[in-house]
Design an enzyme around this catalytic site. Structure first.
Site, PDB file in Angstrom:
ATOM      1  N   HIS A   1     -24.286  14.604 -34.687  1.00  0.00           N
ATOM      2  CA  HIS A   1     -23.599  14.431 -35.963  1.00  0.00           C
ATOM      3  C   HIS A   1     -23.815  15.661 -36.833  1.00  0.00           C
ATOM      4  O   HIS A   1     -24.916  15.928 -37.299  1.00  0.00           O
ATOM      5  CB  HIS A   1     -24.129  13.184 -36.683  1.00  0.00           C
ATOM      6  CG  HIS A   1     -23.357  12.843 -37.922  1.00  0.00           C
ATOM      7  ND1 HIS A   1     -22.046  12.413 -37.886  1.00  0.00           N
ATOM      8  CD2 HIS A   1     -23.692  12.890 -39.230  1.00  0.00           C
ATOM      9  CE1 HIS A   1     -21.619  12.192 -39.121  1.00  0.00           C
ATOM     10  NE2 HIS A   1     -22.593  12.481 -39.950  1.00  0.00           N
TER      11      HIS A   1
ATOM     12  N   ASP B   1     -21.722  11.598 -30.847  1.00  0.00           N
ATOM     13  CA  ASP B   1     -22.193  11.454 -32.231  1.00  0.00           C
ATOM     14  C   ASP B   1     -22.971  10.152 -32.372  1.00  0.00           C
ATOM     15  O   ASP B   1     -22.431   9.068 -32.143  1.00  0.00           O
ATOM     16  CB  ASP B   1     -20.982  11.459 -33.176  1.00  0.00           C
ATOM     17  CG  ASP B   1     -21.382  11.595 -34.634  1.00  0.00           C
ATOM     18  OD1 ASP B   1     -22.416  11.018 -35.040  1.00  0.00           O
ATOM     19  OD2 ASP B   1     -20.659  12.273 -35.393  1.00  0.00           O
TER      20      ASP B   1
ATOM     21  N   SER C   1     -18.405  14.274 -42.482  1.00  0.00           N
ATOM     22  CA  SER C   1     -18.890  12.895 -42.415  1.00  0.00           C
ATOM     23  C   SER C   1     -18.132  12.007 -43.417  1.00  0.00           C
ATOM     24  O   SER C   1     -16.922  11.924 -43.358  1.00  0.00           O
ATOM     25  CB  SER C   1     -20.403  12.877 -42.646  1.00  0.00           C
ATOM     26  OG  SER C   1     -20.959  11.631 -42.294  1.00  0.00           O
TER      27      SER C   1
END
Length: 455
Positions: free
Chosen positions: A388, A359, A233
């Site tokens: 995600h 996502d 991320s």
């Protein structure tokens, strides 16, 4: 015709009477059906799609340069990257995949050993180690650190926004890599991992100096151990930006970027577009607000604490905290300057990027397809589903597909001819970075946390 004309009742009254003849249970069933359709689409579920394919999943899509040695020598040998990704049947939604990790109970026990690392500006970073011997032979957990001449490969993990070494997906990755014979070190962001801020500075999506110092330190301490890195991320954004800044001049042999946001400006607009995304935005914003308020006493440059107390989204935090501490004129300026998509072309070492097209936090709209295709050092793997940092698989959702894929890729890279980087034998130069062992407090994570000074 005469019968209809002879009645004095309104057609609407007749319609109401007819409607009342329908059993209430039929209305309930109709309402539940419409609600199910709404929720199915709102949650972006794909259970029916998976059902029609017998839950075989969708193939991974690979994007790379046709002259890419990384693909020919490494990725071509990775079965997972050439197979299908099948989600856990009862988690066939990117939102279920994303949220379930927060309540994932079957997380591997990681008995980290902690180093407290001090940066040149006085900041403190918790480095949590999980050695392969601690996973394979728990009885040896009393041993003291890693010998400087150890040749075991090391993978540095850079967590996402507000995440640290205790996060479920980080533990999955650390445990899997350690089980495969690697030494893993999780580089917690400043102020996370149970260590207080000790300088007037916080981490952000584009601050690469901390990871630069940590990698240089690890290379100096363990010159014979191949170094790799995995960013997740926001950690992936930091890692790719760092790789672009360094080019080939980095001690790292290879890296992987998982669910990178790529373009923060587009991502900011995306996360405010729909109600489902705004929930993530608000949750992360509130978490960041708590993070800033926790360290209020040692952040004198932050003056507008009234506005900080009203933070309700990521952009608010970036405006009132990041831009002030990092000296960016506006939030959009910050997003444009630190987004890692513009650095992909300059990456000089093998890099695998994994992104899910559904996502719900980092939209597919930001993926730099052309840049990944142009750089011979980059392979981009995209999956149709996964959420995600999710990709939960199996009926019991006990494993993450991307964790297995990263493990397979790094092991293949480490044993390939691309792992021929020379190790600098420099044990006499004193590093300007020294560790401390006076942190105000530390976390105990699934076992005893041991402190080790960085020599």
């Amino acid at each position: 015709m005469d019968c209809i004309g002879s009645t004095s009742e309104s057609p609407y009254i007749l319609l109401l009477k007819a409607a009342l003849l329908i059993p209430i249970s039929h209305y309930v069933l109709g309402f539940l059906f419409l609600l199910s359709v709404f929720l199915y689409n709102y949650l972006e579920m794909y259970f029916i799609q998976e059902l029609l394919t017998g839950f075989k999943g969708q193939y991974v899509s690979l994007t790379f340069n046709s002259c890419c040695d990384l693909y020919q020598e490494v990725v071509s040998k990775c079965k997972l990257l050439h197979g299908r990704v099948s989600s856990t049947p009862w988690l066939c939604s990117p939102h279920f995949q994303t949220i379930f990790l927060q309540f994932f109970e079957r997380v591997p026990a990681c008995n980290y050993q902690r180093q407290l690392f001090k940066t040149p500006d006085g900041g403190t970073i918790a480095l949590d180690w999980l050695r392969n011997v601690d996973v394979k032979k728990p009885s040896s957990e009393g041993s003291d650190g890693i010998p400087s001449d150890d040749k075991t490969p090391i993978v540095v993990v850079i967590p996402g926004l507000t995440s640290d070494s205790s996060s479920a997906y980080v533990k999955h990755l650390a445990f899997k890599m350690a089980k495969s014979g690697w030494n893993v070190v999780v580089s917690n962001h400043r102020g996370l991992g149970g260590v207080a801020i000790t300088s007037d500075s916080l981490y952000n999506a584009g601050y690469t100096e901390d990871i630069r110092k940590i990698i240089d330190h690890l290379h100096t301490q363990y010159p014979q151990a191949p170094l790799f890195a995995v960013g997740t991320s926001i950690g992936a954004n930091v890692l790719v930006k760092f790789l672009g800044e360094e080019g080939v001049d980095t001690p790292l042999v290879g890296a992987a970027a998982i669910c990178s946001p790529w373009d923060l400006l587009i991502g900011d607009r995306f996360i405010k577009r729909r109600a489902a995304q705004r929930i993530y935005d608000r949750a992360l914003g509130i978490g960041l607000k708590a993070y800033a308020q926790l360290h209020q006493s040692i952040l004198p440059r932050l003056k507008d604490w009234e506005s900080i107390s009203k933070i309700s989204c990521i952009r608010d935090y970036d405006k009132h905290v990041v831009c002030v501490l990092a000296n960016y004129e506006t939030v959009d300026t910050y997003y444009r300057k630190v987004s890692c998509g513009g650095y992909v072309a300059k990456v000089g070492i093998p890099l695998l990027c994994i992104s899910a097209l559904d996502d719900p936090v980092c939209t597919r709209e930001t993926i730099p397809w052309d840049e990944c295709r142009a750089n011979k050092n980059v392979v981009l793997a995209t999956t149709q589903h996964g959420g995600h940092l999710g990709h939960l698989e199996g009926m019991t959702a006990k494993s993450l597909w991307w964790v297995r894929a990263v493990d397979e890729y790094l092991c293949a890279l480490n044993s390939s001819s691309l792992n021929r980087r020379e190790k600098i034998q420099n044990t006499t130069v004193d590093s300007p970075l020294k560790s401390i062992d006076e942190a105000p407090y530390v976390n105990v994570m699934n076992g005893l946390v041991k402190r080790h000074q960085v020599k």
